[in-house]
Design a protein around this motif. Structure first.
Motif, PDB file in Angstrom:
ATOM      1  N   PHE A  85       0.791  -1.238   0.000  1.00 39.76           N
ATOM      2  CA  PHE A  85       0.000   0.000   0.000  1.00 39.76           C
ATOM      3  C   PHE A  85       0.821   1.285   0.000  1.00 39.76           C
ATOM      4  O   PHE A  85       0.291   2.356  -0.302  1.00 39.76           O
ATOM      5  N   LYS A  86       2.071   1.216   0.420  1.00 35.87           N
ATOM      6  CA  LYS A  86       2.969   2.381   0.426  1.00 35.87           C
ATOM      7  C   LYS A  86       2.329   3.575   1.134  1.00 35.87           C
ATOM      8  O   LYS A  86       1.915   3.462   2.274  1.00 35.87           O
ATOM      9  N   ASP A  87       2.239   4.733   0.444  1.00 34.85           N
ATOM     10  CA  ASP A  87       1.748   5.929   1.123  1.00 34.85           C
ATOM     11  C   ASP A  87       0.227   5.964   1.266  1.00 34.85           C
ATOM     12  O   ASP A  87      -0.330   6.953   1.753  1.00 34.85           O
ATOM     13  N   LYS A  88      -0.448   4.892   0.879  1.00 34.17           N
ATOM     14  CA  LYS A  88      -1.879   4.777   1.157  1.00 34.17           C
ATOM     15  C   LYS A  88      -2.128   4.469   2.635  1.00 34.17           C
ATOM     16  O   LYS A  88      -3.257   4.559   3.122  1.00 34.17           O
ATOM     17  N   ILE A  89      -1.072   4.089   3.364  1.00 36.28           N
ATOM     18  CA  ILE A  89      -1.202   3.858   4.810  1.00 36.28           C
ATOM     19  C   ILE A  89      -1.105   5.213   5.490  1.00 36.28           C
ATOM     20  O   ILE A  89      -0.042   5.837   5.542  1.00 36.28           O
ATOM     21  N   TYR A  90      -2.234   5.677   6.022  1.00 32.20           N
ATOM     22  CA  TYR A  90      -2.297   7.034   6.573  1.00 32.20           C
ATOM     23  C   TYR A  90      -2.557   7.047   8.081  1.00 32.20           C
ATOM     24  O   TYR A  90      -2.554   8.099   8.704  1.00 32.20           O
ATOM     25  N   HIS A  91      -2.773   5.877   8.656  1.00 30.38           N
ATOM     26  CA  HIS A  91      -3.100   5.794  10.076  1.00 30.38           C
ATOM     27  C   HIS A  91      -2.703   4.413  10.582  1.00 30.38           C
ATOM     28  O   HIS A  91      -2.778   3.433   9.821  1.00 30.38           O
ATOM     29  N   ILE A  92      -2.279   4.319  11.843  1.00 33.84           N
ATOM     30  CA  ILE A  92      -1.891   3.031  12.414  1.00 33.84           C
ATOM     31  C   ILE A  92      -2.459   2.898  13.819  1.00 33.84           C
ATOM     32  O   ILE A  92      -2.305   3.792  14.655  1.00 33.84           O
ATOM     33  N   HIS A  93      -3.140   1.765  14.063  1.00 32.09           N
ATOM     34  CA  HIS A  93      -3.497   1.367  15.417  1.00 32.09           C
ATOM     35  C   HIS A  93      -2.351   0.509  15.936  1.00 32.09           C
ATOM     36  O   HIS A  93      -2.233  -0.669  15.608  1.00 32.09           O
ATOM     37  N   PHE A  94      -1.494   1.145  16.720  1.00 31.47           N
ATOM     38  CA  PHE A  94      -0.220   0.565  17.141  1.00 31.47           C
ATOM     39  C   PHE A  94      -0.374  -0.036  18.535  1.00 31.47           C
ATOM     40  O   PHE A  94      -0.540   0.683  19.520  1.00 31.47           O
ATOM     41  N   VAL A  95      -0.342  -1.366  18.615  1.00 31.75           N
ATOM     42  CA  VAL A  95      -0.510  -2.057  19.891  1.00 31.75           C
ATOM     43  C   VAL A  95       0.406  -3.272  19.947  1.00 31.75           C
ATOM     44  O   VAL A  95       0.951  -3.716  18.941  1.00 31.75           O
ATOM     45  N   ASP A  96       0.546  -3.815  21.134  1.00 24.16           N
ATOM     46  CA  ASP A  96       1.252  -5.070  21.336  1.00 24.16           C
ATOM     47  C   ASP A  96       0.230  -6.197  21.410  1.00 24.16           C
ATOM     48  O   ASP A  96      -0.978  -5.951  21.453  1.00 24.16           O
ATOM     49  N   GLY A  97       0.699  -7.439  21.439  1.00 26.16           N
ATOM     50  CA  GLY A  97      -0.229  -8.558  21.511  1.00 26.16           C
ATOM     51  C   GLY A  97       0.465  -9.891  21.663  1.00 26.16           C
ATOM     52  O   GLY A  97       1.693  -9.977  21.611  1.00 26.16           O
ATOM     53  N   LYS A  98      -0.372 -10.950  21.848  1.00 20.68           N
ATOM     54  CA  LYS A  98       0.163 -12.312  22.033  1.00 20.68           C
ATOM     55  C   LYS A  98      -0.559 -13.341  21.148  1.00 20.68           C
ATOM     56  O   LYS A  98      -1.056 -14.344  21.676  1.00 20.68           O
TER      57      LYS A  98
END
Length: 281
Positions: free
Chosen positions: A202-215
């Motif tokens: 997607f390159k610059d089509k990624i405009y937002h990130i839900h940044f979390v950790d996980g297991k």
């Protein structure tokens, strides 16, 4: 230029909205994504809480609201892929209201999903309805100069868009310039995908990130899961990502002390940048 770290109010559901702003401001956050929890900021298809409440909290605590994340997964009443005429009517009114709120509050974007189809109906028909509704949402948002960021969901949440291939097909079918990708780390991990997979596609089509950790999933605070967040941040740096890292922390383990999860996440991410910048000097 560093990525912008943003707090979310998902795990503050047993605290007031003002407490959310007070705590994250004290921690050092300058940005927030507002999840429209009915107990924090109520929105449905015919009404919403006073926008001045959000404006005043944002100004008082010097935290910019950059994104609105509406409630939209089953069993919530609004479904982008619904086949029921009444729900379809309510859903488009709901999203128009969300977009109006974003515009009035000065947020640049909203987050959407594909909605979901019933398991006892044809999936492709539900997907066709979802695309048609998403087009309407994007068209209205475009009039208001608002970006729409769609995220994949985990299979337990939806049977329509769960991975990169699904997202790619969905973007192509909706075909709107103001539709972007929200890279959700939970959905990414569940699909067995990684940051490289998303950015190569997607390159610059990624405009937002839900940044979390996980297991590997779980919407955990940064450092509480199995992910190597330092490697994740370095990858995002290498791909030139300069937008928001929104901490969609949502596990019930944090409900009693949500601010501790934010503090840990903020310090871990900040520690990475300190080390990164020292390494470059």
């Amino acid at each position: 230029m560093e990525m912008k770290i943003s707090a979310m109010n998902c795990h503050y559901r047993y605290f007031t909205l003002e407490s959310f702003f007070k705590y994250i401001s004290k921690i050092g956050f300058k940005y927030a994504e507002i999840w429209t929890s009915p107990q924090h900021f109520f929105v449905d298809y015919i009404q919403n809480d006073d926008i001045n409440v959000l404006k005043n909290l944002s100004e008082r605590y010097e935290v910019k609201i950059h994104c609105i994340c509406p409630e939209q997964t089953n069993p919530k009443p609004h479904n982008i892929a619904s086949r029921d005429k009444n729900i379809i009517d309510r859903t488009i009114k709901y999203y128009k209201r969300i977009i109006d709120i974003a515009e009035k509050i000065g947020a640049e974007k909203i987050v959407t999903t594909s909605g979901w189809g019933f398991l006892d109906e044809d999936k492709e028909e539900a997907l066709i309805r979802s695309v048609a509704m998403q087009k309407k949402i994007c068209d209205y948002a475009d009039k208001k100069n608002i970006k729409v960021c769609v995220e994949a969901l985990q299979p337990i949440e939806s049977n329509l868009v769960n991975n990169i291939e699904d997202l790619s097909c969905y973007l192509e079918k909706v075909n709107r310039d103001n539709l972007f990708i929200c890279l959700d780390f939970g959905a990414m991990a569940k699909a067995g995908e990684d940051i490289e997979d998303y950015f190569e596609k997607f390159k610059d089509k990624i405009y937002h990130i839900h940044f979390v950790d996980g297991k590997p999933t779980g919407h955990l605070a940064i450092g509480d899961g199995e992910r190597n967040y330092k490697v994740d941040l370095e990858k995002l740096q290498n791909y030139g990502y300069k937008n928001y890292l929104s901490l969609e922390i949502a596990s019930d383990k944090y409900y009693a002390c949500p601010f501790m999860a934010d503090k840990k996440s903020f310090e871990n991410i900040g520690g990475f940048y300190d080390s990164f910048n020292k390494g470059r000097s």
